[in-house]
Design an enzyme around this catalytic site. Structure first.
Site, PDB file in Angstrom:
ATOM      1  N   HIS A  22       0.856  -1.198   0.000  1.00 41.84           N
ATOM      2  CA  HIS A  22       0.000   0.000   0.000  1.00 41.84           C
ATOM      3  C   HIS A  22       0.886   1.241   0.000  1.00 41.84           C
ATOM      4  O   HIS A  22       1.898   1.300   0.705  1.00 41.84           O
ATOM      5  CB  HIS A  22      -0.889  -0.032   1.251  1.00 41.84           C
ATOM      6  CG  HIS A  22      -1.856   1.099   1.362  1.00 41.84           C
ATOM      7  ND1 HIS A  22      -1.481   2.371   1.722  1.00 41.84           N
ATOM      8  CD2 HIS A  22      -3.197   1.141   1.165  1.00 41.84           C
ATOM      9  CE1 HIS A  22      -2.538   3.154   1.745  1.00 41.84           C
ATOM     10  NE2 HIS A  22      -3.592   2.437   1.412  1.00 41.84           N
ATOM     11  N   ARG A  29      -2.633   1.176  -4.525  1.00 34.13           N
ATOM     12  CA  ARG A  29      -2.536  -0.279  -4.541  1.00 34.13           C
ATOM     13  C   ARG A  29      -2.799  -0.782  -5.955  1.00 34.13           C
ATOM     14  O   ARG A  29      -3.408  -0.103  -6.760  1.00 34.13           O
ATOM     15  CB  ARG A  29      -3.551  -0.901  -3.574  1.00 34.13           C
ATOM     16  CG  ARG A  29      -3.262  -0.676  -2.119  1.00 34.13           C
ATOM     17  CD  ARG A  29      -4.336  -1.303  -1.240  1.00 34.13           C
ATOM     18  NE  ARG A  29      -5.570  -0.522  -1.264  1.00 34.13           N
ATOM     19  CZ  ARG A  29      -6.759  -0.973  -0.867  1.00 34.13           C
ATOM     20  NH1 ARG A  29      -6.882  -2.226  -0.450  1.00 34.13           N
ATOM     21  NH2 ARG A  29      -7.825  -0.204  -0.905  1.00 34.13           N
ATOM     22  N   LYS A  33      -6.203  -0.281  -8.271  1.00 35.30           N
ATOM     23  CA  LYS A  33      -7.053   0.738  -7.649  1.00 35.30           C
ATOM     24  C   LYS A  33      -7.021   2.010  -8.494  1.00 35.30           C
ATOM     25  O   LYS A  33      -6.132   2.218  -9.323  1.00 35.30           O
ATOM     26  CB  LYS A  33      -6.576   1.038  -6.225  1.00 35.30           C
ATOM     27  CG  LYS A  33      -6.744  -0.133  -5.264  1.00 35.30           C
ATOM     28  CD  LYS A  33      -8.208  -0.442  -5.017  1.00 35.30           C
ATOM     29  CE  LYS A  33      -8.382  -1.537  -3.975  1.00 35.30           C
ATOM     30  NZ  LYS A  33      -9.804  -1.803  -3.693  1.00 35.30           N
ATOM     31  N   ASP A  74      -5.553   8.685  -6.873  1.00 31.99           N
ATOM     32  CA  ASP A  74      -5.961   9.545  -5.760  1.00 31.99           C
ATOM     33  C   ASP A  74      -4.862  10.588  -5.599  1.00 31.99           C
ATOM     34  O   ASP A  74      -3.677  10.243  -5.511  1.00 31.99           O
ATOM     35  CB  ASP A  74      -6.111   8.702  -4.488  1.00 31.99           C
ATOM     36  CG  ASP A  74      -6.606   9.497  -3.285  1.00 31.99           C
ATOM     37  OD1 ASP A  74      -6.305  10.710  -3.196  1.00 31.99           O
ATOM     38  OD2 ASP A  74      -7.261   8.908  -2.411  1.00 31.99           O
ATOM     39  N   CYS A 108      -3.744  12.298  -3.192  1.00 36.01           N
ATOM     40  CA  CYS A 108      -2.868  12.257  -2.015  1.00 36.01           C
ATOM     41  C   CYS A 108      -1.633  11.412  -2.253  1.00 36.01           C
ATOM     42  O   CYS A 108      -0.578  11.635  -1.642  1.00 36.01           O
ATOM     43  CB  CYS A 108      -3.615  11.762  -0.782  1.00 36.01           C
ATOM     44  SG  CYS A 108      -4.086  10.024  -0.812  1.00 36.01           S
ATOM     45  N   TYR A 109      -1.718  10.436  -3.192  1.00 36.60           N
ATOM     46  CA  TYR A 109      -0.555   9.587  -3.471  1.00 36.60           C
ATOM     47  C   TYR A 109       0.520  10.320  -4.264  1.00 36.60           C
ATOM     48  O   TYR A 109       1.612   9.778  -4.458  1.00 36.60           O
ATOM     49  CB  TYR A 109      -0.990   8.315  -4.187  1.00 36.60           C
ATOM     50  CG  TYR A 109      -1.777   7.405  -3.280  1.00 36.60           C
ATOM     51  CD1 TYR A 109      -1.169   6.786  -2.191  1.00 36.60           C
ATOM     52  CD2 TYR A 109      -3.138   7.199  -3.474  1.00 36.60           C
ATOM     53  CE1 TYR A 109      -1.897   5.977  -1.336  1.00 36.60           C
ATOM     54  CE2 TYR A 109      -3.874   6.399  -2.627  1.00 36.60           C
ATOM     55  CZ  TYR A 109      -3.252   5.789  -1.545  1.00 36.60           C
ATOM     56  OH  TYR A 109      -3.970   5.003  -0.701  1.00 36.60           O
ATOM     57  N   ASP A 128      -9.490  14.692  -4.198  1.00 36.74           N
ATOM     58  CA  ASP A 128      -9.022  13.327  -4.450  1.00 36.74           C
ATOM     59  C   ASP A 128      -8.998  13.059  -5.949  1.00 36.74           C
ATOM     60  O   ASP A 128      -7.982  12.669  -6.532  1.00 36.74           O
ATOM     61  CB  ASP A 128      -9.966  12.383  -3.697  1.00 36.74           C
ATOM     62  CG  ASP A 128      -9.884  10.928  -4.098  1.00 36.74           C
ATOM     63  OD1 ASP A 128      -9.159  10.584  -5.046  1.00 36.74           O
ATOM     64  OD2 ASP A 128     -10.564  10.105  -3.459  1.00 36.74           O
ATOM     65  N   ASP A 139     -10.446  19.265  -0.010  1.00 31.69           N
ATOM     66  CA  ASP A 139     -10.319  19.215   1.446  1.00 31.69           C
ATOM     67  C   ASP A 139      -8.865  19.470   1.817  1.00 31.69           C
ATOM     68  O   ASP A 139      -7.973  19.467   0.969  1.00 31.69           O
ATOM     69  CB  ASP A 139     -10.796  17.863   2.000  1.00 31.69           C
ATOM     70  CG  ASP A 139     -10.053  16.677   1.395  1.00 31.69           C
ATOM     71  OD1 ASP A 139      -8.834  16.555   1.631  1.00 31.69           O
ATOM     72  OD2 ASP A 139     -10.683  15.867   0.678  1.00 31.69           O
ATOM     73  N   HIS A 196      -6.193  16.367   1.099  1.00 32.39           N
ATOM     74  CA  HIS A 196      -5.707  16.196  -0.265  1.00 32.39           C
ATOM     75  C   HIS A 196      -4.964  17.429  -0.760  1.00 32.39           C
ATOM     76  O   HIS A 196      -4.056  17.318  -1.592  1.00 32.39           O
ATOM     77  CB  HIS A 196      -6.875  15.843  -1.196  1.00 32.39           C
ATOM     78  CG  HIS A 196      -7.388  14.457  -0.992  1.00 32.39           C
ATOM     79  ND1 HIS A 196      -8.401  14.155  -0.109  1.00 32.39           N
ATOM     80  CD2 HIS A 196      -6.975  13.274  -1.516  1.00 32.39           C
ATOM     81  CE1 HIS A 196      -8.616  12.849  -0.114  1.00 32.39           C
ATOM     82  NE2 HIS A 196      -7.768  12.293  -0.956  1.00 32.39           N
TER      83      HIS A 196
END
Length: 229
Positions: free
Chosen positions: A62, A105, A108, A111, A113-114, A164, A171, A174
């Protein structure tokens, strides 16, 4: 489990806790051999067959846990305990070709944030193993594709901040990790940037703190050792 930490009393045991303990102790100047006995080995035991790190042994690799584990190993100068080539193979395959952003992952969706959780690992690899995992001094991800995803798809033009992914609301979480990841992307001196010439302040990739703030924090606690007793 020797070397592992739990998040709170009767809480879960995973690499987030290892990371939090190590970075806080590092900032406070109390990172002792006794505190981290066995921790690096425990973190290494969480590397999966894919190459990334899981939150705990025998779980799925992850992005967030991989960052926590690898950043902790960098702080401990123990990155040699894991298979770095497998880590890099897993990592480069987390940037998705169509969207340009990172996912966390296998199989998936992306996103924002990654951008930091995955993107910062490239910088950590260069710090811990200079020149070994770059090509022509460039990190192994597509800066232009990543910045397109963030600025075009994830930036909230009406309310500010980052989301996201399209369809979500912006938000603070993120926004924080998008900006931190963008800072790392913009460090790359190439012509593959969406908005040429913009810069963000340099961050410490282990702490995700602006470099100047990290220096001030270190100076404060080194001058006030009695606070640590």
């Amino acid at each position: 489990v020797k070397g592992a930490f739990i998040m709170h009393e009767k809480g879960e045991l995973d690499l987030r806790a290892c990371y939090i303990v190590i970075v806080i102790a590092q900032i406070l100047g109390i990172l002792t051999d006794e505190l981290i006995e066995g921790t690096a080995d425990y973190i290494a035991s969480c590397q999966t067959y894919e190459g990334g790190l899981a939150g705990e042994t025998f779980s799925e690799a992850h992005g967030g846990y991989t960052y926590c584990g690898f950043a902790a190993l960098c702080a401990l100068k123990q990155t040699h305990l894991i298979d770095l080539s497998k880590l890099v193979y897993w990592l480069v395959n987390k940037q998705i070709k169509y969207e340009g952003g990172f996912n966390g992952r296998t199989n998936k969706v992306v996103d924002a944030c990654y951008t930091f959780w995955q993107g910062a690992i490239f910088k950590l690899l260069e710090i811990s193993n200079p020149g070994e995992f770059t090509i022509d001094n460039q990190y192994l991800f597509d800066t232009l594709a990543l910045e397109r995803y963030l600025f075009i798809c994830c930036q909230d033009k009406q309310n500010g901040g980052f989301r996201d992914k399209p369809g979500k609301t912006s938000d603070y979480y993120h926004t924080c990790y998008s900006l931190a990841g963008i800072s790392i992307s913009l460090e790359q001196e190439n012509d593959k940037h969406l908005i040429p010439g913009i810069k963000l302040k340099e961050i410490d990739p282990i702490l995700n703190m602006i470099k100047e703030k990290e220096i001030k924090a270190g100076e404060f606690f080194s001058k006030n050792q009695n606070l640590n007793n």
